[in-house]
Design a protein around this motif. Structure first.
Motif, PDB file in Angstrom:
ATOM      1  N   THR A 127      -0.213 -13.237 -10.589  1.00  0.00           N
ATOM      2  CA  THR A 127      -0.706 -12.661  -9.341  1.00  0.00           C
ATOM      3  C   THR A 127      -2.222 -12.510  -9.404  1.00  0.00           C
ATOM      4  O   THR A 127      -2.763 -11.904 -10.333  1.00  0.00           O
ATOM      5  CB  THR A 127      -0.063 -11.283  -9.072  1.00  0.00           C
ATOM      6  N   ARG A 128      -2.875 -13.074  -8.402  1.00  0.00           N
ATOM      7  CA  ARG A 128      -4.323 -12.944  -8.254  1.00  0.00           C
ATOM      8  C   ARG A 128      -4.601 -11.851  -7.235  1.00  0.00           C
ATOM      9  O   ARG A 128      -4.173 -11.939  -6.076  1.00  0.00           O
ATOM     10  CB  ARG A 128      -4.933 -14.265  -7.793  1.00  0.00           C
ATOM     11  N   ILE A 129      -5.290 -10.798  -7.646  1.00  0.00           N
ATOM     12  CA  ILE A 129      -5.592  -9.661  -6.783  1.00  0.00           C
ATOM     13  C   ILE A 129      -7.052  -9.740  -6.352  1.00  0.00           C
ATOM     14  O   ILE A 129      -7.952  -9.965  -7.169  1.00  0.00           O
ATOM     15  CB  ILE A 129      -5.317  -8.331  -7.506  1.00  0.00           C
ATOM     16  N   GLY A 130      -7.292  -9.578  -5.059  1.00  0.00           N
ATOM     17  CA  GLY A 130      -8.654  -9.656  -4.545  1.00  0.00           C
ATOM     18  C   GLY A 130      -8.802  -8.879  -3.259  1.00  0.00           C
ATOM     19  O   GLY A 130      -7.869  -8.219  -2.787  1.00  0.00           O
ATOM     20  N   SER A 131      -9.998  -8.955  -2.652  1.00  0.00           N
ATOM     21  CA  SER A 131     -10.314  -8.247  -1.401  1.00  0.00           C
ATOM     22  C   SER A 131      -9.926  -6.775  -1.493  1.00  0.00           C
ATOM     23  O   SER A 131      -9.315  -6.208  -0.581  1.00  0.00           O
ATOM     24  CB  SER A 131      -9.609  -8.913  -0.213  1.00  0.00           C
ATOM     25  N   VAL A 132     -10.285  -6.161  -2.632  1.00  0.00           N
ATOM     26  CA  VAL A 132      -9.942  -4.757  -2.863  1.00  0.00           C
ATOM     27  C   VAL A 132     -10.902  -3.851  -2.101  1.00  0.00           C
ATOM     28  O   VAL A 132     -12.120  -3.959  -2.254  1.00  0.00           O
ATOM     29  CB  VAL A 132      -9.977  -4.423  -4.370  1.00  0.00           C
ATOM     30  N   LYS A 133     -10.349  -2.972  -1.281  1.00  0.00           N
ATOM     31  CA  LYS A 133     -11.142  -2.002  -0.523  1.00  0.00           C
ATOM     32  C   LYS A 133     -10.496  -0.639  -0.683  1.00  0.00           C
ATOM     33  O   LYS A 133      -9.629  -0.243   0.090  1.00  0.00           O
ATOM     34  CB  LYS A 133     -11.215  -2.410   0.952  1.00  0.00           C
ATOM     35  N   LEU A 134     -10.907   0.084  -1.726  1.00  0.00           N
ATOM     36  CA  LEU A 134     -10.321   1.391  -2.050  1.00  0.00           C
ATOM     37  C   LEU A 134     -11.398   2.463  -2.098  1.00  0.00           C
ATOM     38  O   LEU A 134     -12.484   2.241  -2.654  1.00  0.00           O
ATOM     39  CB  LEU A 134      -9.607   1.339  -3.412  1.00  0.00           C
ATOM     40  N   LEU A 135     -11.096   3.602  -1.539  1.00  0.00           N
ATOM     41  CA  LEU A 135     -11.959   4.785  -1.625  1.00  0.00           C
ATOM     42  C   LEU A 135     -13.395   4.459  -1.215  1.00  0.00           C
ATOM     43  O   LEU A 135     -14.363   4.827  -1.897  1.00  0.00           O
ATOM     44  CB  LEU A 135     -11.934   5.361  -3.046  1.00  0.00           C
TER      45      LEU A 135
END
Length: 202
Positions: A127-135
């Protein structure tokens, strides 16, 4: 005798060609899949803390390509496009991320010639995780996840080419969670994926 032998040879050749056509090693499926995450994480704030990070459910389209090495043994590559999920901390939305989770499984089909053909499978997920927009930019997730995948399903054949498919998978997807560069938790997405779709055997 020569004519008879020739007719028999041509008939045998025709039957062999037909059998090969019926036993094409390639199959494609299109499914609608519901992703149901495990909703588990290490407590944010240390041992005993009640704060948990969870990930939203989602229904997605999926395409898979199978290659049959034998009538019983097949490999399946499961594909989709990047999917967006909401992230919650103790029920409060703290942002979103996208993930692309291709999965490869090796399957055993118990009754491949029957109208109802169940199978089981096991394999790996990347799994490739991206476009993270947290806090508001303070939070982040580990980019890649490798894990195991388990699978069970059944094909209901409509004719020699078409089938209806039911499929269930359990996939291991996990990621460390960071705030301002410091690790604060590990989220265990580990979803169950339940899908229904249509298959075509070439």
């Amino acid at each position: 005798m020569k004519k008879t032998a020739m007719i028999l040879a041509l008939a045998a050749l025709g039957l062999a060609s037909q059998a090969m056509a019926q036993q094409s090693p390639w199959q494609v499926r299109a499914r609608i899949v519901n992703i149901d995450p495990a909703d588990k994480s290490d407590p944010v704030g240390g041992v005993g803390a009640a704060n948990q990070i969870t990930v939203s459910n989602k229904t997605i389209p999926e395409v898979d390509i199978s290659y049959f090495f034998t009538p019983n043994l097949a490999a399946e590559l499961i594909l989709t496009y990047p999917q967006k999920h909401k992230v919650y901390l103790s029920g409060t939305n703290i942002g979103t991320f996208k993930h692309l989770p291709p999965t490869l499984t090796l399957q055993y089909h118990f009754t491949p010639a029957a109208q109802i053909s169940p199978y089981v499978g096991a394999g790996v997920n990347f799994t490739r995780i991206g476009s993270v927009k947290l806090l508001n930019g303070l939070g982040d997730l580990e980019n890649n996840s490798f894990g195991f995948a388990l699978q069970a399903g059944v094909d209901f054949k409509l004719d020699k080419n078409w089938s209806i498919n039911l499929d269930v998978k359990k996939v291991q997807i996990r990621s460390d969670v960071f705030v301002s560069g410091a690790k604060v938790s590990t989220v265990k997405v580990d979803p169950v994926l339940v899908g229904v779709g249509l298959g075509y055997r070439f």
